[in-house]
Every structure is written in C-alpha cells, then in structure tokens.
Design a protein around this motif. Structure first.
Motif, PDB file in Angstrom:
ATOM      1  N   ARG A   5      46.184  36.437  40.011  1.00  0.00           N
ATOM      2  CA  ARG A   5      46.090  37.633  39.171  1.00  0.00           C
ATOM      3  C   ARG A   5      46.945  37.555  37.919  1.00  0.00           C
ATOM      4  O   ARG A   5      46.989  38.486  37.140  1.00  0.00           O
ATOM      5  N   GLN A  85      42.208  45.270  38.321  1.00  0.00           N
ATOM      6  CA  GLN A  85      43.441  45.880  38.810  1.00  0.00           C
ATOM      7  C   GLN A  85      43.160  46.897  39.922  1.00  0.00           C
ATOM      8  O   GLN A  85      43.903  46.980  40.897  1.00  0.00           O
ATOM      9  N   LYS A  86      42.078  47.656  39.779  1.00  0.00           N
ATOM     10  CA  LYS A  86      41.765  48.702  40.764  1.00  0.00           C
ATOM     11  C   LYS A  86      41.315  48.151  42.112  1.00  0.00           C
ATOM     12  O   LYS A  86      41.419  48.841  43.123  1.00  0.00           O
ATOM     13  N   ILE A  87      40.812  46.914  42.149  1.00  0.00           N
ATOM     14  CA  ILE A  87      40.405  46.343  43.434  1.00  0.00           C
ATOM     15  C   ILE A  87      41.524  45.522  44.061  1.00  0.00           C
ATOM     16  O   ILE A  87      41.383  45.045  45.173  1.00  0.00           O
ATOM     17  N   GLY A  88      42.639  45.384  43.345  1.00  0.00           N
ATOM     18  CA  GLY A  88      43.777  44.614  43.835  1.00  0.00           C
ATOM     19  C   GLY A  88      44.651  45.428  44.767  1.00  0.00           C
ATOM     20  O   GLY A  88      44.450  46.627  44.967  1.00  0.00           O
ATOM     21  N   PRO A  89      45.664  44.784  45.328  1.00  0.00           N
ATOM     22  CA  PRO A  89      46.502  45.438  46.337  1.00  0.00           C
ATOM     23  C   PRO A  89      47.374  46.573  45.808  1.00  0.00           C
ATOM     24  O   PRO A  89      47.689  47.490  46.544  1.00  0.00           O
ATOM     25  N   ASN A  90      47.764  46.552  44.543  1.00  0.00           N
ATOM     26  CA  ASN A  90      48.633  47.595  43.996  1.00  0.00           C
ATOM     27  C   ASN A  90      48.133  48.050  42.630  1.00  0.00           C
ATOM     28  O   ASN A  90      48.696  47.679  41.604  1.00  0.00           O
ATOM     29  N   PRO A  91      47.085  48.879  42.604  1.00  0.00           N
ATOM     30  CA  PRO A  91      46.554  49.315  41.305  1.00  0.00           C
ATOM     31  C   PRO A  91      47.610  50.095  40.517  1.00  0.00           C
ATOM     32  O   PRO A  91      48.468  50.754  41.108  1.00  0.00           O
ATOM     33  N   SER A  95      44.110  55.131  43.614  1.00  0.00           N
ATOM     34  CA  SER A  95      43.920  54.389  44.853  1.00  0.00           C
ATOM     35  C   SER A  95      43.199  53.073  44.620  1.00  0.00           C
ATOM     36  O   SER A  95      42.455  52.924  43.656  1.00  0.00           O
ATOM     37  N   ARG A  96      43.406  52.166  45.546  1.00  0.00           N
ATOM     38  CA  ARG A  96      42.668  50.905  45.524  1.00  0.00           C
ATOM     39  C   ARG A  96      41.201  51.199  45.799  1.00  0.00           C
ATOM     40  O   ARG A  96      40.876  52.069  46.600  1.00  0.00           O
ATOM     41  N   PRO A 103      38.653  46.522  51.571  1.00  0.00           N
ATOM     42  CA  PRO A 103      38.820  45.990  50.218  1.00  0.00           C
ATOM     43  C   PRO A 103      37.850  44.828  50.000  1.00  0.00           C
ATOM     44  O   PRO A 103      37.400  44.192  50.950  1.00  0.00           O
ATOM     45  N   GLN A 109      36.400  39.230  44.712  1.00  0.00           N
ATOM     46  CA  GLN A 109      37.405  39.460  43.678  1.00  0.00           C
ATOM     47  C   GLN A 109      37.443  38.287  42.704  1.00  0.00           C
ATOM     48  O   GLN A 109      37.572  38.482  41.494  1.00  0.00           O
TER      49      GLN A 109
END
Length: 123
Positions: A5, A85-91, A95-96, A103, A109
C-alpha cells in the motif's frame, strides 16, 4: 504476492486490468459485493444514499461521492486513491468497505491497485 500500500507501481506490468471485466463485473458486481449498496437503483442503496458514491459505471465512479469527489480514484496513484484506502484495514475516515460481509481478499485488492496504477482506464 502481497499488496504494498506504499507503492504506486503495477505489481504485474505484463497483465492489464480491465475496468469492465475485472473491476465492474468481477469486483463491484461480483465478489466485492459493492453493488447493490453503491447503485442508486439497487435493492439496498444505502451506500449511494449516504455517501453519494455510484459504482455502476466508470464515469460515475470517477465522479466520486460526497466525501471522496475526485480523490476516489487518482489515475496512477493507487496509494492516494480513496477507493483503495476504504477497502484497506484502516481507512482514513468512516468504516472499511464493504460494510457488510468479508473484506475484499488480497487478489481483488491487488486488481484494484493495479488498475489504478495502470491509469484507471475505462477499458
């Protein structure tokens, strides 16, 4: 291969990612379960109603939503694109995604990352 990322490069330059086949059909309508939430005509269009993000076409995706606008997808810059970013672990906000269900797996991804790295074409 593990999604990095922090790098904007395409992980597999010899393989082109197609928006219509891989992103729209394969992820948004398929395994990613992004639709019907981000479809104004979907069964449960909460994602569209709340965030204004319509994922039914390349043009509506690139227009972004209420919070993301043009930052939803920055061609050539997956690391700065809100979609990734929104599909990652810490958007960075909210919320993710997807909000319901699991996920997106690493392969999906990576496809999104590489499509954006390739210029986020309407192919």
């Amino acid at each position: 291969q593990v999604l990095d990322r922090r790098r904007n490069r395409d992980s597999d330059p010899d393989t082109n990612i197609s928006f219509s086949k891989d992103i729209l059909t394969g992820i948004f309508k398929g395994d990613g379960m992004c639709l019907p939430c981000h479809d104004p005509d979907g069964q449960t269009p909460q994602g569209y109603q709340l965030g204004g993000l319509n994922l039914t076409s390349h043009a509506t995706l690139m227009a972004g939503g209420v919070n993301s606008a043009a930052d939803i997808v920055i061609p050539g810059e997956p690391c700065n694109s809100r979609l990734l970013q929104k599909i990652g672990p810490n958007p960075p906000s909210g919320s993710r995604m997807p909000l319901v269900g699991n996920p997106l797996n690493d392969k999906l991804q990576q496809q999104l990352h590489d499509w954006i790295a390739e210029g986020a074409l309407a192919n």
